[in-house]
Design an enzyme around this catalytic site. Structure first.
Site, short mmCIF file in Angstrom:
data_model
loop_
_atom_site.label_atom_id
_atom_site.label_comp_id
_atom_site.label_asym_id
_atom_site.label_seq_id
_atom_site.Cartn_x
_atom_site.Cartn_y
_atom_site.Cartn_z
N GLU A 1 89.53 -60.69 28.85
CA GLU A 1 90.31 -59.80 27.96
C GLU A 1 89.43 -58.79 27.23
OE1 GLU A 1 90.54 -63.11 28.07
OE2 GLU A 1 92.65 -63.72 28.16
N GLY B 1 95.07 -65.31 30.90
CA GLY B 1 96.20 -66.20 30.70
C GLY B 1 96.26 -67.33 31.72
N ALA C 1 97.56 -62.35 32.28
CA ALA C 1 98.81 -61.66 31.94
C ALA C 1 98.92 -60.42 32.82
CB ALA C 1 98.79 -61.26 30.47
N1 COA Z 1 97.80 -57.88 35.97
C1 COA Z 1 98.45 -57.04 36.83
N2 COA Z 1 98.06 -56.85 38.10
C2 COA Z 1 96.96 -57.52 38.52
C3 COA Z 1 96.25 -58.38 37.69
C4 COA Z 1 96.71 -58.56 36.35
N3 COA Z 1 96.12 -59.39 35.48
N4 COA Z 1 95.20 -58.89 38.39
C5 COA Z 1 95.28 -58.35 39.61
N5 COA Z 1 96.33 -57.53 39.71
C6 COA Z 1 96.79 -56.75 40.86
C7 COA Z 1 95.89 -55.55 41.12
O1 COA Z 1 96.25 -54.47 40.29
C8 COA Z 1 96.21 -55.31 42.58
O2 COA Z 1 97.46 -54.68 42.66
P1 COA Z 1 97.71 -53.43 43.68
O3 COA Z 1 97.40 -54.00 45.05
O4 COA Z 1 99.13 -53.08 43.49
O5 COA Z 1 96.72 -52.38 43.27
C9 COA Z 1 96.37 -56.71 43.15
O6 COA Z 1 96.66 -57.54 42.04
C10 COA Z 1 95.12 -57.25 43.82
O7 COA Z 1 94.05 -57.17 42.90
P2 COA Z 1 92.68 -56.42 43.21
O8 COA Z 1 92.09 -55.99 41.90
O9 COA Z 1 92.87 -55.38 44.24
O10 COA Z 1 91.83 -57.62 43.84
P3 COA Z 1 90.25 -57.78 43.83
O11 COA Z 1 89.94 -58.92 44.72
O12 COA Z 1 89.58 -56.49 44.09
O13 COA Z 1 89.88 -58.19 42.32
C11 COA Z 1 90.16 -59.44 40.27
C12 COA Z 1 90.34 -59.41 41.80
C13 COA Z 1 90.77 -60.73 39.77
C14 COA Z 1 88.65 -59.44 39.93
C15 COA Z 1 90.84 -58.21 39.63
O14 COA Z 1 92.15 -58.09 40.14
C16 COA Z 1 90.93 -58.26 38.13
O15 COA Z 1 89.94 -58.03 37.45
N6 COA Z 1 92.14 -58.55 37.58
C17 COA Z 1 92.39 -58.54 36.18
C18 COA Z 1 91.93 -59.81 35.54
C19 COA Z 1 92.12 -59.76 34.03
O16 COA Z 1 91.59 -58.93 33.34
N7 COA Z 1 92.92 -60.71 33.50
C20 COA Z 1 93.21 -60.80 32.10
C21 COA Z 1 94.43 -60.06 31.74
S1 COA Z 1 94.75 -60.10 29.99
#
Ligand code: COA
Length: 258
Positions: free
Chosen positions: A132, A109, A65
């Protein structure tokens, strides 16, 4: 602004691509609304026999999400955002076969979306998880319900309680995906299977899915009786006559969907 979900057609297969690669295809309200609209359109389209869902870019299927939408949101607003129909439930009860083509991060999600599909095919670079817990949340799109039914309670507990990520090989081992393909063969592998399925009778596919899905909610004795009734119901279709005749005449069947 580019569409948040792109639709392509490959033969009888509709390919839906969630298109927010700069946000790793996180599911915001717009994506959910667009996805619901496209799923409704495709449901009514006789030219589509199967659907494939994927994420844009090389890096991510769906990273969950959109966390940005959670900040400062009240429980009432969140409940409204989670009102029915929800994409997870629509996909889990969709009449046409739906395949998740998992091209990268499949988190939160995203993992729940994949679990709502009928079949999951992953790139060998994909990574999976229910993170989450790291946000002070629990899964809210079926991760505590569909996921344990797919991979078993213990594996679901491990993913949901630890928030840790697993790779495609492990996802295959625990039954979170059904196939893994090298990243550069993912599309061809997925479209080959989707095309094969989409060429079957749409009517029979619908009934087969209904019977299989019933196994997830019915006791086995009840499910076996339900299967018998659906099997007999197939005897009322033109496609059953055609399928049997085609076999006996040693020719390919021509399905009418009736
Ligand atoms: N919601 C909103 N934005 C998200 C996102 C999410 N679930 N997952 C990634 N993004 C965004 C990041 O904020 C970043 O945006 P920005 O460039 O404007 O700062 C962009 O996507 C790229 O992500 P980034 O974190 O820089 O990539 P990474 O390779 O360093 O890390 C992940 C990848 C997947 C490990 C990391 O993005 C992450 O942990 N995401 C959240 C996953 C999560 O908790 N999902 C469950 C949500 S309920």
């Amino acid at each position: 602004m580019p569409a948040t979900v792109l639709r392509e057609q490959e033969g009888r297969v509709a390919l839906l691509t969630i298109n927010r690669p700069d946000k790793l295809n996180a599911l915001n309200q717009q994506v959910r609304d667009d996805m619901l609209a496209l799923l409704a359109e495709i449901e009514a389209d006789d030219g589509v026999g199967a659907v494939v869902i994927t994420g844009a870019g090389e890096k991510s299927f769906v990273a969950g999400a959109d966390i940005g939408e959670f900040a400062g949101r009240s429980p009432f607003d969140q409940r409204h955002a989670m009102r029915s129909p929800r994409i997870f439930d629509v996909m889990a009860s969709y009449p046409k076969p739906v395949i998740a083509m998992i091209n990268g991060f499949c988190l939160g999600g995203g993992c729940e979306l994949a679990a709502s599909c009928d079949i999951r095919i992953a790139s060998d670079r994909a990574r999976f998880g229910q993170p989450e817990i790291n946000l002070g949340l629990i899964p809210g799109g079926g991760g505590t319900q569909r996921l344990p039914r797919l991979i078993g309670l213990g594996h679901a507990m491990r993913l949901v309680l630890s928030g840790e990520m697993i790779d495609a090989a492990e996802a295959l081992r625990i039954g979170l995906v059904e196939l893994v393909a090298p990243a550069d063969e993912l599309r061809a592998t997925t479209l080959e299977l989707a095309g094969k399925i989409a060429a079957k009778s749409p009517l029979t596919l619908r009934v087969a899915k209904e019977a299989l899905r019933a196994s997830q909610r019915m006791a086995v004795e009840e499910g076996i009786l339900y299967e018998r009734d659906l099997f007999c119901l197939c005897f009322s279709s033109a496609d059953k006559e055609e399928g049997v005749e085609a076999f006996l005449e040693k020719r390919p069947a021509r399905w009418s969907g009736r």
